[in-house]
Design a protein around this motif. Sequence first.
Motif, PDB file in Angstrom:
ATOM      1  N   ILE A   1       0.830  -1.207   0.000  1.00  0.00           N
ATOM      2  CA  ILE A   1       0.000   0.000   0.000  1.00  0.00           C
ATOM      3  C   ILE A   1       0.861   1.253   0.000  1.00  0.00           C
ATOM      4  CG2 ILE A   1      -1.706   1.325   1.300  1.00  0.00           C
ATOM      5  CD1 ILE A   1      -2.835  -1.145  -0.106  1.00  0.00           C
ATOM      6  N   GLN A   2       1.937   1.233   0.764  1.00  0.00           N
ATOM      7  CA  GLN A   2       2.811   2.405   0.791  1.00  0.00           C
ATOM      8  C   GLN A   2       3.476   2.637  -0.566  1.00  0.00           C
ATOM      9  OE1 GLN A   2       3.045   4.631   3.355  1.00  0.00           O
ATOM     10  NE2 GLN A   2       1.360   3.420   4.212  1.00  0.00           N
ATOM     11  N   ALA A   3       3.884   1.560  -1.229  1.00  0.00           N
ATOM     12  CA  ALA A   3       4.484   1.696  -2.567  1.00  0.00           C
ATOM     13  C   ALA A   3       3.454   2.188  -3.576  1.00  0.00           C
ATOM     14  CB  ALA A   3       5.061   0.352  -3.019  1.00  0.00           C
ATOM     15  N   LEU A   4       2.221   1.691  -3.474  1.00  0.00           N
ATOM     16  CA  LEU A   4       1.168   2.123  -4.393  1.00  0.00           C
ATOM     17  C   LEU A   4       0.897   3.616  -4.243  1.00  0.00           C
ATOM     18  CD1 LEU A   4      -1.109   1.531  -6.428  1.00  0.00           C
ATOM     19  CD2 LEU A   4      -2.564   0.914  -4.484  1.00  0.00           C
TER      20      LEU A   4
ATOM     21  N   LEU B   1       1.575   6.479  -7.150  1.00  0.00           N
ATOM     22  CA  LEU B   1       0.468   7.306  -7.634  1.00  0.00           C
ATOM     23  C   LEU B   1       0.839   8.781  -7.537  1.00  0.00           C
ATOM     24  CD1 LEU B   1      -2.583   5.405  -6.079  1.00  0.00           C
ATOM     25  CD2 LEU B   1      -2.144   5.702  -8.525  1.00  0.00           C
ATOM     26  N   GLN B   2       1.436   9.154  -6.431  1.00  0.00           N
ATOM     27  CA  GLN B   2       1.845  10.554  -6.257  1.00  0.00           C
ATOM     28  C   GLN B   2       2.879  10.974  -7.296  1.00  0.00           C
ATOM     29  OE1 GLN B   2       2.823  11.557  -2.054  1.00  0.00           O
ATOM     30  NE2 GLN B   2       1.939   9.571  -1.558  1.00  0.00           N
ATOM     31  N   GLU B   3       3.791  10.089  -7.611  1.00  0.00           N
ATOM     32  CA  GLU B   3       4.869  10.424  -8.543  1.00  0.00           C
ATOM     33  C   GLU B   3       4.416  10.416  -9.999  1.00  0.00           C
ATOM     34  OE1 GLU B   3       7.953   7.613  -7.916  1.00  0.00           O
ATOM     35  OE2 GLU B   3       8.540   8.398  -5.945  1.00  0.00           O
ATOM     36  N   LEU B   4       3.571   9.442 -10.384  1.00  0.00           N
ATOM     37  CA  LEU B   4       3.338   9.163 -11.799  1.00  0.00           C
ATOM     38  C   LEU B   4       2.022   9.697 -12.357  1.00  0.00           C
ATOM     39  CD1 LEU B   4       4.780   5.531 -11.889  1.00  0.00           C
ATOM     40  CD2 LEU B   4       5.915   7.677 -12.488  1.00  0.00           C
ATOM     41  N   VAL B   5       1.004   9.897 -11.513  1.00  0.00           N
ATOM     42  CA  VAL B   5      -0.245  10.480 -12.027  1.00  0.00           C
ATOM     43  C   VAL B   5       0.011  11.866 -12.636  1.00  0.00           C
ATOM     44  CG1 VAL B   5      -2.484  11.449 -11.349  1.00  0.00           C
ATOM     45  CG2 VAL B   5      -1.859   9.132 -10.632  1.00  0.00           C
ATOM     46  N   PRO B   6       0.776  12.757 -11.981  1.00  0.00           N
ATOM     47  CA  PRO B   6       1.046  14.069 -12.594  1.00  0.00           C
ATOM     48  C   PRO B   6       1.783  13.971 -13.935  1.00  0.00           C
ATOM     49  CG  PRO B   6       1.530  14.141 -10.245  1.00  0.00           C
ATOM     50  CD  PRO B   6       1.311  12.699 -10.598  1.00  0.00           C
ATOM     51  N   ARG B   7       2.454  12.855 -14.200  1.00  0.00           N
ATOM     52  CA  ARG B   7       3.163  12.675 -15.462  1.00  0.00           C
ATOM     53  C   ARG B   7       2.274  12.081 -16.554  1.00  0.00           C
ATOM     54  NH1 ARG B   7       8.676   9.652 -13.366  1.00  0.00           N
ATOM     55  NH2 ARG B   7       9.122  11.019 -11.576  1.00  0.00           N
TER      56      ARG B   7
ATOM     57  N   ILE C   1       1.780   2.325 -13.726  1.00  0.00           N
ATOM     58  CA  ILE C   1       2.024   2.633 -12.307  1.00  0.00           C
ATOM     59  C   ILE C   1       2.194   1.347 -11.507  1.00  0.00           C
ATOM     60  CG2 ILE C   1       0.969   3.619 -10.232  1.00  0.00           C
ATOM     61  CD1 ILE C   1      -0.310   5.736 -12.073  1.00  0.00           C
ATOM     62  N   LEU C   2       1.369   0.336 -11.799  1.00  0.00           N
ATOM     63  CA  LEU C   2       1.482  -0.928 -11.071  1.00  0.00           C
ATOM     64  C   LEU C   2       2.785  -1.650 -11.398  1.00  0.00           C
ATOM     65  CD1 LEU C   2      -2.174  -2.287 -11.167  1.00  0.00           C
ATOM     66  CD2 LEU C   2      -0.938  -1.266  -9.254  1.00  0.00           C
ATOM     67  N   THR C   3       3.293  -1.454 -12.603  1.00  0.00           N
ATOM     68  CA  THR C   3       4.606  -1.995 -12.933  1.00  0.00           C
ATOM     69  C   THR C   3       5.665  -1.413 -12.010  1.00  0.00           C
ATOM     70  OG1 THR C   3       3.993  -2.235 -15.272  1.00  0.00           O
ATOM     71  CG2 THR C   3       6.332  -2.266 -14.757  1.00  0.00           C
ATOM     72  N   GLU C   4       5.578  -0.095 -11.789  1.00  0.00           N
ATOM     73  CA  GLU C   4       6.521   0.569 -10.892  1.00  0.00           C
ATOM     74  C   GLU C   4       6.330   0.096  -9.443  1.00  0.00           C
ATOM     75  OE1 GLU C   4       8.953   2.760 -11.564  1.00  0.00           O
ATOM     76  OE2 GLU C   4       8.614   2.608 -13.725  1.00  0.00           O
ATOM     77  N   VAL C   5       5.097  -0.178  -9.063  1.00  0.00           N
ATOM     78  CA  VAL C   5       4.833  -0.700  -7.711  1.00  0.00           C
ATOM     79  C   VAL C   5       5.502  -2.059  -7.546  1.00  0.00           C
ATOM     80  CG1 VAL C   5       3.046  -1.514  -6.129  1.00  0.00           C
ATOM     81  CG2 VAL C   5       2.682   0.583  -7.438  1.00  0.00           C
ATOM     82  N   ASN C   6       5.369  -2.918  -8.567  1.00  0.00           N
ATOM     83  CA  ASN C   6       6.033  -4.223  -8.515  1.00  0.00           C
ATOM     84  C   ASN C   6       7.533  -4.063  -8.307  1.00  0.00           C
ATOM     85  OD1 ASN C   6       3.639  -5.486  -8.966  1.00  0.00           O
ATOM     86  ND2 ASN C   6       4.095  -6.198 -11.023  1.00  0.00           N
ATOM     87  N   GLU C   7       8.121  -3.140  -9.050  1.00  0.00           N
ATOM     88  CA  GLU C   7       9.552  -2.908  -8.955  1.00  0.00           C
ATOM     89  C   GLU C   7       9.938  -2.441  -7.553  1.00  0.00           C
ATOM     90  OE1 GLU C   7      13.582  -2.374 -10.429  1.00  0.00           O
ATOM     91  OE2 GLU C   7      11.837  -3.576 -11.011  1.00  0.00           O
TER      92      GLU C   7
END
Length: 539
Positions: A474-477, A481-487, A494-500
Motif C-alpha cells: 500500500i505504501q508503494a502504491l 500514484l503521487q509520482e506518476l499520475v502528474p506525469r 504505475i502498477l509496474t513501478e509498484v512491482n519494482e
Amino acid sequence: MEETDSSVKFRGQLLSIDENLGKDGVEAFKFLCRDLISSKKLESVASAQEIFQHLINNDLLNKEDTFLIAELLYRIKFNSLLKKLGYTKEGVQEQLPLKGRVSAYRQMLYEVSENLTEDDVKSAMFLLRLHLPKKQSTMTALELLTALEKQDLLAENNLGLLKETCYKISPELLCRVNRYEQNKEIGQANQEFASSSFTEQPFGNSVTTVQKSSSINAPNTKDSYTEEFGSLKQHVARFGSLPARQDVKAGNTAVSRNFISEQSAGNEESKTTAEKPAQYKMDGPHRGYCLIVNNTNFVNLLERRGSHTDVRELKRVFTWLGLEVEIYDNQTSTEMRKILQKWQSDQKWKDNDCLVFFILSHGESGQVYGTDEELIPIRTIMSYFTAKRCPLLAQKPKLFFIQACQGKKVQQAFILEADSGDSMGIQADAQTSGYISPQQMASSIPDEADFLLGMATVDGYFSFRHVREGTWYIQALCKKLQELVPRGEDILSILTEVNEDVSKRADEKGERKQMPQPAYTLRKKLIFPKPVVSLPSFQ
C-alpha cells in the motif's frame, strides 16, 4: 494391540475433522460425495461421521488411505484441517491427478454453487419453481442443484437447464459450464479440474484479457457469454518483472504478432489519434468512490498493527485524485457483504467515473477474513459489481486492491508482521512455488471487462506490514500514484513501478521478500487526470 491403537488414531482423526467442519462443511461433503454414496443414504446424513462411515463401508476410506477426505477438504478450502491427516495443500495437489475421486462434473457444480449469491439462488428458485419441492421456501445453492438432480433435470450429460438458468441470472457462470463441456469433448474431463477453477484459483502472473464474441444470444452455444462491450485488444500492457504476452483469457491463446506490432508503433509521433489506445472517460460530474475496508481486530487472529497508516495514506492520496473516500473499520464477513450490497445498488454510480475498492485484512489463498474470522472469496467480492449486477458501473473501470496474505511462508522478521490468518505459527498448506499458469490466471477475476485486481502478493505467500509504517504494498502504491499520475502515466504502468518498488524491499536480514501480482480485464487505458490541487499533508 498395535492394530487397535492405529484404528483408534484413525477414527480420532475423523472425529476431530467432524468437530471442526461445521454445518456448511458437512453439506459440501454430502454434495461432493453424491457420486460415491447412494442418494438414499445421503438423505439421512446429519454429520460428517456418518459420511465417513458410509465411505468406509464402500471401501473408499480406511486407516491406510485417507486421501479421499484430504481431497474433500481441499475442494471446500478447509486446508487448515489437512494437517490432522498428515497432508499439506501441495501434497494433495500433487496426488489429485492419480488419486482424485471427485468427478470433474461434481467439481464444476460445486464451483457454480460457491459463486451463486443468495439473490442468485432466489432468482433461480423463482425461475424453476415448477421443478422444485413446493413446501421448501428457501434453499441453499447446493440444495437447489441437488433438487434438480433428483428430478433428473441436471446430470453429467444434461446441462441444458443449468446453462439456461446461469445465462439468465449469472451469465459469467455460464463460461464455467461451457468450459467443462469443452474439456469433456476433447477428453480432458478426467484431468485435474482444479487447475482451472475460479473458486480455488490463485492469482496469476500474466496479463489477462477477454476476447469479444459476436453473439451472446444462445445459451446452448459454446462460450455464448462473453463481454459485450467491445474488444479488449485495444490495450495490452506488460507488468515489469511479470511474464508478458501470455495467453488471452478466452478464444485465441496468443496475441497476434500484427497486434503487438501495432501496439509498439503506438509510441510513434506519427500515429494518428484514431489509432491510439482508447482511454476510459474520467471527466464526469464525479470522479468516483474509494471504499476501504480496514480490518485490524479479530477474535483470535493477530491484531494488524500499522494498518491505520495505510488507511491514512490511502485517504490522502485518493482524495487528492478526486475520489470520495469511505472507510469501514473492523467489519465482520456479514457486514462486508452488506457493504457490497449497499454499493452494488447505489444510484450514485450513474454520475461517477470509477470504483476503487481496498480490503486490508488477514487472508488465505484467494480469500480474505472478516473480523469474525469467516473467509470471503475475493472473486465473490468483485462479482457484486459485474455489469449485470451493477449496471450503472457497466463499461466503467472497477479497481480492487487486496492487502492480505495469500498463504503462510516462513517466520517473519523482527518488527515485521505478516497479513495471514494464523496466529499460532506457520501453516505448510499455504506455501506454493509462487508460479501461476496463464490458464489459472484466466479464472481469477470475473469473466467481464473493465476489472483490475491488484494483489499485494502471489498466491501462497506472506505480504508484509511494518507495525508503524504500514504495508510494503500500500505504501508503494500510494508513493507511485503521487509520482506518476502528474506525469500522465496509466494505471498499468504505475502498477509496474509498484512491482519494482516492492520487489526491492526486504526485511532487516535481507531474507524475506514480497512480489505483488496484478490481473486485469481492462479494455482501455485508465489515466487519472492530473490533480489541480496540491497533495494535502498529514493532519
